[in-house]
Design a protein around this motif. Structure first.
Motif, mmCIF file in Angstrom:
data_model
loop_
_atom_site.group_PDB
_atom_site.id
_atom_site.type_symbol
_atom_site.label_atom_id
_atom_site.label_comp_id
_atom_site.label_asym_id
_atom_site.label_seq_id
_atom_site.Cartn_x
_atom_site.Cartn_y
_atom_site.Cartn_z
ATOM 1 N N HIS A 1 -5.478 -6.133 -1.446
ATOM 2 C CA HIS A 1 -5.285 -5.278 -2.617
ATOM 3 C C HIS A 1 -4.711 -3.912 -2.257
ATOM 4 C CE1 HIS A 1 -6.784 -8.111 -5.469
ATOM 5 N NE2 HIS A 1 -7.880 -8.308 -4.763
ATOM 6 N N THR A 2 -4.863 -3.496 -0.995
ATOM 7 C CA THR A 2 -4.174 -2.288 -0.543
ATOM 8 C C THR A 2 -2.668 -2.458 -0.735
ATOM 9 O OG1 THR A 2 -5.836 -1.595 1.073
ATOM 10 C CG2 THR A 2 -3.568 -0.920 1.499
ATOM 11 N N TYR A 3 -2.153 -3.596 -0.288
ATOM 12 C CA TYR A 3 -0.723 -3.852 -0.433
ATOM 13 C C TYR A 3 -0.345 -4.069 -1.897
ATOM 14 C CZ TYR A 3 -0.921 -4.438 4.608
ATOM 15 O OH TYR A 3 -1.127 -4.234 5.933
ATOM 16 N N GLU A 4 -1.152 -4.866 -2.587
ATOM 17 C CA GLU A 4 -0.843 -5.184 -3.979
ATOM 18 C C GLU A 4 -0.656 -3.928 -4.831
ATOM 19 O OE1 GLU A 4 -2.972 -7.239 -7.883
ATOM 20 O OE2 GLU A 4 -4.110 -6.799 -6.062
ATOM 21 N N LEU A 5 -1.570 -2.953 -4.644
ATOM 22 C CA LEU A 5 -1.545 -1.770 -5.503
ATOM 23 C C LEU A 5 -0.803 -0.596 -4.877
ATOM 24 C CD1 LEU A 5 -2.675 -1.734 -8.367
ATOM 25 C CD2 LEU A 5 -3.691 -3.538 -6.962
ATOM 26 N N SER A 6 -0.336 -0.730 -3.632
ATOM 27 C CA SER A 6 0.573 0.285 -3.097
ATOM 28 C C SER A 6 1.976 0.075 -3.653
ATOM 29 C CB SER A 6 0.605 0.243 -1.567
ATOM 30 O OG SER A 6 1.221 -0.944 -1.100
ATOM 31 N N ILE A 7 2.272 -1.140 -4.087
ATOM 32 C CA ILE A 7 3.605 -1.444 -4.614
ATOM 33 C C ILE A 7 3.937 -0.608 -5.848
ATOM 34 C CG2 ILE A 7 5.020 -3.267 -5.655
ATOM 35 C CD1 ILE A 7 3.657 -5.231 -3.683
ATOM 36 N N ASN B 1 -11.804 -3.426 -4.294
ATOM 37 C CA ASN B 1 -11.497 -2.204 -5.028
ATOM 38 C C ASN B 1 -11.333 -1.001 -4.110
ATOM 39 O OD1 ASN B 1 -12.240 -3.501 -7.783
ATOM 40 N ND2 ASN B 1 -11.651 -1.400 -8.244
ATOM 41 N N ALA B 2 -12.022 -1.009 -2.964
ATOM 42 C CA ALA B 2 -11.792 0.054 -1.988
ATOM 43 C C ALA B 2 -10.333 0.025 -1.541
ATOM 44 C CB ALA B 2 -12.728 -0.106 -0.796
ATOM 45 N N GLY B 3 -9.808 -1.189 -1.308
ATOM 46 C CA GLY B 3 -8.396 -1.316 -0.975
ATOM 47 C C GLY B 3 -7.501 -0.952 -2.134
ATOM 48 N N ILE B 4 -7.906 -1.380 -3.335
ATOM 49 C CA ILE B 4 -7.128 -1.089 -4.541
ATOM 50 C C ILE B 4 -6.999 0.420 -4.759
ATOM 51 C CG2 ILE B 4 -7.298 -1.156 -7.068
ATOM 52 C CD1 ILE B 4 -8.266 -4.046 -6.799
ATOM 53 N N ALA B 5 -8.088 1.152 -4.500
ATOM 54 C CA ALA B 5 -8.085 2.598 -4.748
ATOM 55 C C ALA B 5 -7.529 3.389 -3.576
ATOM 56 C CB ALA B 5 -9.502 3.064 -5.074
ATOM 57 N N PHE B 6 -8.090 3.146 -2.382
ATOM 58 C CA PHE B 6 -7.751 3.999 -1.257
ATOM 59 C C PHE B 6 -6.452 3.602 -0.577
ATOM 60 C CE2 PHE B 6 -12.497 4.312 -1.511
ATOM 61 C CZ PHE B 6 -12.489 5.552 -2.124
ATOM 62 N N GLY B 7 -6.002 2.355 -0.771
ATOM 63 C CA GLY B 7 -4.672 1.977 -0.292
ATOM 64 C C GLY B 7 -3.585 2.783 -0.991
ATOM 65 N N PRO B 8 -3.578 2.776 -2.339
ATOM 66 C CA PRO B 8 -2.610 3.638 -3.036
ATOM 67 C C PRO B 8 -2.792 5.116 -2.728
ATOM 68 C CG PRO B 8 -3.448 1.977 -4.519
ATOM 69 C CD PRO B 8 -4.253 1.863 -3.256
ATOM 70 N N LEU B 9 -4.058 5.567 -2.549
ATOM 71 C CA LEU B 9 -4.281 6.972 -2.203
ATOM 72 C C LEU B 9 -3.639 7.294 -0.869
ATOM 73 C CD1 LEU B 9 -5.570 9.724 -2.675
ATOM 74 C CD2 LEU B 9 -7.666 8.846 -1.608
ATOM 75 N N ALA B 10 -3.864 6.424 0.129
ATOM 76 C CA ALA B 10 -3.237 6.638 1.433
ATOM 77 C C ALA B 10 -1.718 6.629 1.306
ATOM 78 C CB ALA B 10 -3.694 5.560 2.416
ATOM 79 N N THR B 11 -1.216 5.711 0.483
ATOM 80 C CA THR B 11 0.235 5.640 0.270
ATOM 81 C C THR B 11 0.757 6.931 -0.348
ATOM 82 O OG1 THR B 11 0.078 3.238 -0.057
ATOM 83 C CG2 THR B 11 2.073 4.335 -0.846
ATOM 84 N N ALA B 12 0.071 7.407 -1.386
ATOM 85 C CA ALA B 12 0.504 8.633 -2.063
ATOM 86 C C ALA B 12 0.455 9.836 -1.122
ATOM 87 C CB ALA B 12 -0.368 8.886 -3.288
#
Length: 405
Positions: free
Chosen positions: A8-14, A129-140
């Motif tokens: 989900h890190t990848y899914e929501l970094s897109i 959800n940790a990946g969903i949230a913090f993956g995009p945060l790391a990306t941003a």
């Protein structure tokens, strides 16, 4: 849990990267929505063959292959020169990621005892959800200081490391099925076996669940793919360019800072609590009833989101928190419902079919919402989403009625 978080890190970094691609490649939201539908579509379509492979080879091999493939896909993304090659890279990601949910959820269903399975779904969902949230945060955050191509490389590294860890880890994949081991069917090795297994899986109850999660997938993918863009419009209306002043007009960071991305991450972070509550509820009540409650709430949220968002910052924040909490509270409830209506010896195939519906058919939500934003308004978008949730809720009510009020 680690693999789920990375998927989900990848899914929501897109969606975060899409805000960059829209400018760099000068394409419309409709075109880019179609491009990401390639990856998201394969993410769902590959779940069915992935589920068959899980029943045949077990979860470990599939999860390790998923991690390695996702890491390599983001390395390919980092060197993509055009929208076409971005579509190719996202396609590789979709194929690799598609096997995760059948593998991971079959592992929980077959490896965790019934009395605590809901809790296992809760922790598994929280990791996602940790990946969903913090993956995009790391990306941003990374986008503030480096080019998006270097961000893609940085995102690839954890999956490659996790793949190695997955090879070395030790666990029992069938701890909850020891008593049933003697009655397990042979893994699917032919078309005849596949058709026979599919007939056993598609009972009336499972068929209703399959269609239900398909419409839930349209809602999920539709709202999350373009929510950063819609949030940006609402925040610009209320704040203008005030966020740029925080850094100063000449700051290089100001050019990359997008407040909507951080609001989006906050919404996804709230989902961690929703996952926990939803998982706990599955240990305390029939999961179909929880599904009805969550889908009913999503209908209401879709209908009031635009008026609330336009009313001011406080209503926008409140409705966004409600959306994030309910959207993800629904997930462990639907997973438990899938497990309830599927045979233990075909859990991989069952989750393969349902995630074909959630992420395969559901990927069309990105195209539908992209088109609605291009040729309509946010009101149009949320009316469409409310329709998806209404159909799913109606089917959930049918399940409750069949199971007995």
């Amino acid at each position: 849990m680690a693999a789920h978080g990375l998927v989900h890190t990848y899914e929501l970094s897109i969606p975060i990267l899409m805000t960059i691609w829209l400018l760099e490649f000068s394409v419309t939201a409709a075109v880019l929505g179609a491009v990401v539908t390639v990856g998201y579509g394969l993410f769902g379509v590959g779940a069915l063959p992935g589920g068959i492979l899980v029943d045949r080879y077990g979860s470990r091999r599939l999860i390790v292959s998923c991690l390695a493939g996702m890491g390599l896909s983001f390395l390919l993304l980092s060197v993509s020169p055009t929208v076409v090659t971005i579509a190719l890279a996202l396609g590789v990601w979709g194929i690799a990621a598609s096997v995760y949910h059948p593998a991971g959820l079959a592992l929980i269903s077959n490896g965790v005892q019934d009395d605590v399975r809901g809790t296992a779904f809760a922790y598994h969902g929280m990791a996602g959800n940790a990946g969903i949230a913090f993956g995009p945060l790391a990306t941003a955050l990374l986008l503030l200081v480096v080019d998006w191509r270097l961000v893609a490389v940085a995102l690839a590294i954890p999956a490659l490391v996790a793949a190695v860890v997955g090879v070395l880890a030790s666990f029992d994949e069938t701890a909850a099925l020891e008593a049933e081991a003697a009655t397990q069917d042979e893994p699917i090795r032919s078309l005849t076996a596949f058709l026979g297994g599919s007939r056993r899986v598609f009972t009336v109850g499972f068929t209703i669940v399959f269609v239900l999660v398909m419409f839930n997938g349209l809602y999920y993918r539709g709202i999350l793919t373009f929510l950063p863009e819609m949030l940006d419009e609402f925040l610009t209306t209320h704040l203008g360019a005030i966020e740029l002043g925080f850094f100063g007009p000449d700051s290089p960071v100001a050019d990359e800072f997008d407040l909507a991305q951080y609001v989006y991450v906050g919404l996804l972070t709230v989902g961690i609590g929703g996952q926990y509550l939803g998982g706990k509820l599955t240990d305390r009540l029939p999961p179909e009833r929880g599904v009805v409650a969550c889908l009913s709430a999503l209908v209401v949220i879709a209908l009031v989101y635009t008026p609330a968002a336009e009313a001011g910052l406080a209503p926008l924040g409140a409705i966004s928190v409600a959306l994030g909490f309910v959207l993800f509270a629904l997930q462990p409830l639907t997973q438990a419902t899938i497990a309830k209506y599927s045979p233990p010896d075909s859990r991989g195939l069952s989750f393969g079919y349902t995630y074909l519906g959630i992420f395969g058919v559901g990927s069309l939500g990105a195209t539908i919402v992209g088109g609605a934003l291009t040729y309509g308004t946010t009101v149009t978008v949320f009316l469409i989403l409310a329709g998806f949730a209404t159909i799913a809720c109606t089917l959930a009510i049918v399940l409750v009625a069949r199971d007995g009020f």
